[in-house]
Design a protein around this motif. Structure first.
Motif, PDB file in Angstrom:
ATOM      1  N   THR A   1       0.822  -1.217   0.000  1.00  0.00           N
ATOM      2  CA  THR A   1       0.000   0.000   0.000  1.00  0.00           C
ATOM      3  C   THR A   1       0.855   1.267   0.000  1.00  0.00           C
ATOM      4  O   THR A   1       0.597   2.204  -0.744  1.00  0.00           O
ATOM      5  CB  THR A   1      -0.937   0.004   1.220  1.00  0.00           C
ATOM      6  N   LYS A   2       1.862   1.274   0.871  1.00  0.00           N
ATOM      7  CA  LYS A   2       2.735   2.450   0.992  1.00  0.00           C
ATOM      8  C   LYS A   2       3.336   2.801  -0.388  1.00  0.00           C
ATOM      9  O   LYS A   2       3.310   3.954  -0.812  1.00  0.00           O
ATOM     10  CB  LYS A   2       3.853   2.095   1.987  1.00  0.00           C
TER      11      LYS A   2
ATOM     12  N   TYR B   1       0.903   4.329  -2.906  1.00  0.00           N
ATOM     13  CA  TYR B   1       0.663   5.760  -2.714  1.00  0.00           C
ATOM     14  C   TYR B   1       1.849   6.604  -3.170  1.00  0.00           C
ATOM     15  O   TYR B   1       1.686   7.774  -3.499  1.00  0.00           O
ATOM     16  CB  TYR B   1       0.306   6.063  -1.253  1.00  0.00           C
TER      17      TYR B   1
ATOM     18  N   PRO C   1      -4.342   5.936  -5.286  1.00  0.00           N
ATOM     19  CA  PRO C   1      -3.843   5.026  -6.331  1.00  0.00           C
ATOM     20  C   PRO C   1      -4.952   4.357  -7.139  1.00  0.00           C
ATOM     21  O   PRO C   1      -4.807   4.221  -8.359  1.00  0.00           O
ATOM     22  CB  PRO C   1      -3.047   3.973  -5.565  1.00  0.00           C
TER      23      PRO C   1
ATOM     24  N   ASP D   1      -7.213   8.822   2.676  1.00  0.00           N
ATOM     25  CA  ASP D   1      -7.138   7.360   2.799  1.00  0.00           C
ATOM     26  C   ASP D   1      -6.338   7.014   4.037  1.00  0.00           C
ATOM     27  O   ASP D   1      -5.109   7.126   4.048  1.00  0.00           O
ATOM     28  CB  ASP D   1      -6.492   6.762   1.543  1.00  0.00           C
TER      29      ASP D   1
ATOM     30  N   TRP E   1      -2.123   7.455   4.051  1.00  0.00           N
ATOM     31  CA  TRP E   1      -1.049   6.739   3.352  1.00  0.00           C
ATOM     32  C   TRP E   1      -0.057   7.711   2.726  1.00  0.00           C
ATOM     33  O   TRP E   1       1.112   7.395   2.568  1.00  0.00           O
ATOM     34  CB  TRP E   1      -1.623   5.818   2.279  1.00  0.00           C
ATOM     35  N   ASP E   2      -0.554   8.915   2.358  1.00  0.00           N
ATOM     36  CA  ASP E   2       0.369   9.907   1.769  1.00  0.00           C
ATOM     37  C   ASP E   2       0.982  10.813   2.839  1.00  0.00           C
ATOM     38  O   ASP E   2       1.546  11.852   2.521  1.00  0.00           O
ATOM     39  CB  ASP E   2      -0.342  10.728   0.691  1.00  0.00           C
TER      40      ASP E   2
END
Lengths: 105, 410
Positions: A77-78, A81, A88, B222, B236-237
């Motif tokens: 996941t990381k 992004y 994404p 997110d 996540w960002d």
């Protein structure tokens, strides 16, 4: 109607800014869509995600969720992004020439 | 003797048990419902518990009370389904063979799916209101809370009752106003969606409501992890939102028995034909309510509309004919907006919620996508309708198929 210009040829977009006709998609179109999303260079990891999305859409008629991307595309996941900042699933679907994911309501 | 097996005795399972009990000949069919608990909760009521409008004991009844006499109720968890053997294996190892299977196992919250969400602060500074315990703990917390940043965080879609987060904030606005401390409470919605709601028209209208009530929105967020020590949400960002009190809508997932049966998607929802409600690739397995992967709302109204379609299709199926009835994705939701008012939205797969009037014989019309006191009464009255008409599978004056009557197309 909004269009995207690829090598001087106009390509029709839908109201969400995604390709209006999936058949118009080529790797060059993908590169142009990526630039629009602020991604100047598509790396092999980007392509792995894009191709995974296309194959899922081909089979199931909708783009996969982030959760599914993480589980099945081999990219965590990381990293997803980092590859496709700010969502994404939405961005990769656009670059992959797919309509905006239906998601859920 | 053929066997109709229903997994789950919630809204969808109970309605189906009632409808089928009156339609299937007792000499030909036995009907079994399996569920792991005795209590049937009126889940739409959970929203009101944190604000003291309802107490939990007012929202629960014994499941068994809602099954007709001929239904056999089995109190057990489900281990897995073996569709190739037409068999369900219960947690204790018992095997139940079926001729027709209805999966109505619902969806539950899973805070453990998000890093840092479920820890020693869960129930102290981080809460949910989708479980009886969570809603009660929040009611207790609000009683003495002195104010601060109250953040409502939606982890990921889909969630049960997608309007509940908005309703929660509207009710919180009203609750803290009445307590004379609204100026001490900062209300914020943090959501992965690009706006207040999913569909354009209602997202705009509901967004304006949030704005007018002084509720901030952080869209496109997110959630990656929760930092309980620093009291912040981290996306996540790496963008962050800090809180003093967090009300979380954790990841919603289908029942774990679906995963053990390898019959679900990445969230354990069963891939379901969106029109016939048959499980994809399995002719004698039908799915209803939150257990499906349908692109419709996860809501009791949807399970109710689906039940009419499912009922017709099952009757066709057991006569050896293909399913004829097609579900259109119809959902109908009252939205509490606080101070004794509410909105109503009515929509399906194709038509987004539109403004106008919703005709209903004797009671209506209700106003669509517009605030009014009658919509609030509609919502409060619905608890009675749920226990006395809906679960019993009785006719309601509202069609399974969405109608355009009264709707204004812009």
């Amino acid at each position: 109607m909004e269009t995207l210009s690829v090598a001087g040829k106009p390509i029709e977009l839908d109201s969400d800014g995604h390709l209006a006709h999936r058949a118009d998609w080529t790797e060059n179109v993908a590169r142009e869509l990526a630039v629009q999303e602020g991604i100047s260079d598509l790396t092999p990891q980007h392509w792995a995600v894009i191709n995974f999305m296309r194959s899922v859409f081909e089979k199931e008629g909708d783009a996969p969720s982030i959760r599914r991307l993480t589980k099945e595309s081999g990219v965590d996941t990381k990293t997803l992004y980092q590859l496709f900042p700010k969502g994404p699933a939405k961005r990769a679907a656009k670059i992959a020439g797919l309509p905006k994911p239906k998601g859920c309501i | 003797m053929r066997h109709m097996l229903i997994l789950g005795g919630g809204t969808g399972g109970t309605i189906m048990a009632n409808k089928l009990a009156s339609a299937l000949d007792e000499r030909d069919w036995r009907i079994t419902v399996v569920d792991e608990t005795e209590e049937h909760y009126y889940q739409p009521g959970f929203l009101f518990v944190p604000f003291g409008t309802y107490r939990m004991h007012e929202l629960v009844k014994p499941r068994r009370q809602y099954f007709p006499g001929r239904i056999k109720f089995v109190l057990s968890a489900i281990d897995h389904i073996e569709p190739e053997n037409k068999t369900v294996i219960l947690a204790g190892g018992d095997a139940l063979r079926y001729d027709v299977l209805i999966i109505a196992t619902g969806a539950d919250i899973h805070p453990e799916q998000t890093e840092g969400l479920l820890d020693e602060e869960w129930g102290k500074s981080k809460f949910d209101f989708y479980t009886p315990k969570g809603a009660e703990r929040l009611a207790q917390f609000f009683k003495t809370w002195q104010g601060g940043k109250l953040v409502l965080s939606v982890t990921e879609m889909p969630i049960k009752c997608p309007v509940a987060p908005l309703e929660f904030l509207f009710l919180a606005d009203a609750y803290f106003t009445k307590r004379g401390m609204r100026d001490k409470v900062d209300l914020r919605l943090v959501t992965p969606l690009s706006g207040a709601f999913t569909k354009p028209m209602s997202s705009r209208v509901l967004g304006e409501f949030l704005d007018r009530k002084g509720i901030s929105v952080t869209p496109d967020f997110d959630l990656g992890r929760v930092d309980s020590k620093e009291k912040k949400l981290v996306a996540w960002d790496e963008t962050e939102v800090s809180y003093d009190a967090l009300v979380s809508i954790p990841t919603n997932m289908g029942n774990a028995c679906i995963a053990r049966s390898s019959m679900g998607n990445e969230l354990n929802f069963v891939p379901t034909n969106k029109e016939t409600l048959q499980a994809e690739g399995l002719e004698d397995v039908f799915v209803i309510g939150d257990a499906t992967n349908l692109p419709s709302s996860k809501a009791g109204s949807v399970a109710h509309f689906e039940s009419e379609i499912l009922f017709q299709n099952i009757l066709e199926h057991i006569e050896g004919r293909p399913p004829v009835a097609h579900f259109d994705g119809h959902a109908n939701c009252f939205i509490e907006s606080g101070f004794g008012k509410g909105l109503l939205i009515d929509f399906n797969y194709e038509t987004e919620p539109l403004p106008g009037e919703f005709p209903l014989p004797a009671v209506g019309p209700f106003s669509l996508l517009q605030e009014s006191p009658i919509n609030h009464y509609g919502k409060m009255m619905f608890r009675w309708v749920y226990w006395n008409l809906l679960l019993r599978g009785l006719e309601l004056p509202i069609e399974a198929e969405m109608s355009m009557a009264g709707k204004r197309v812009q």
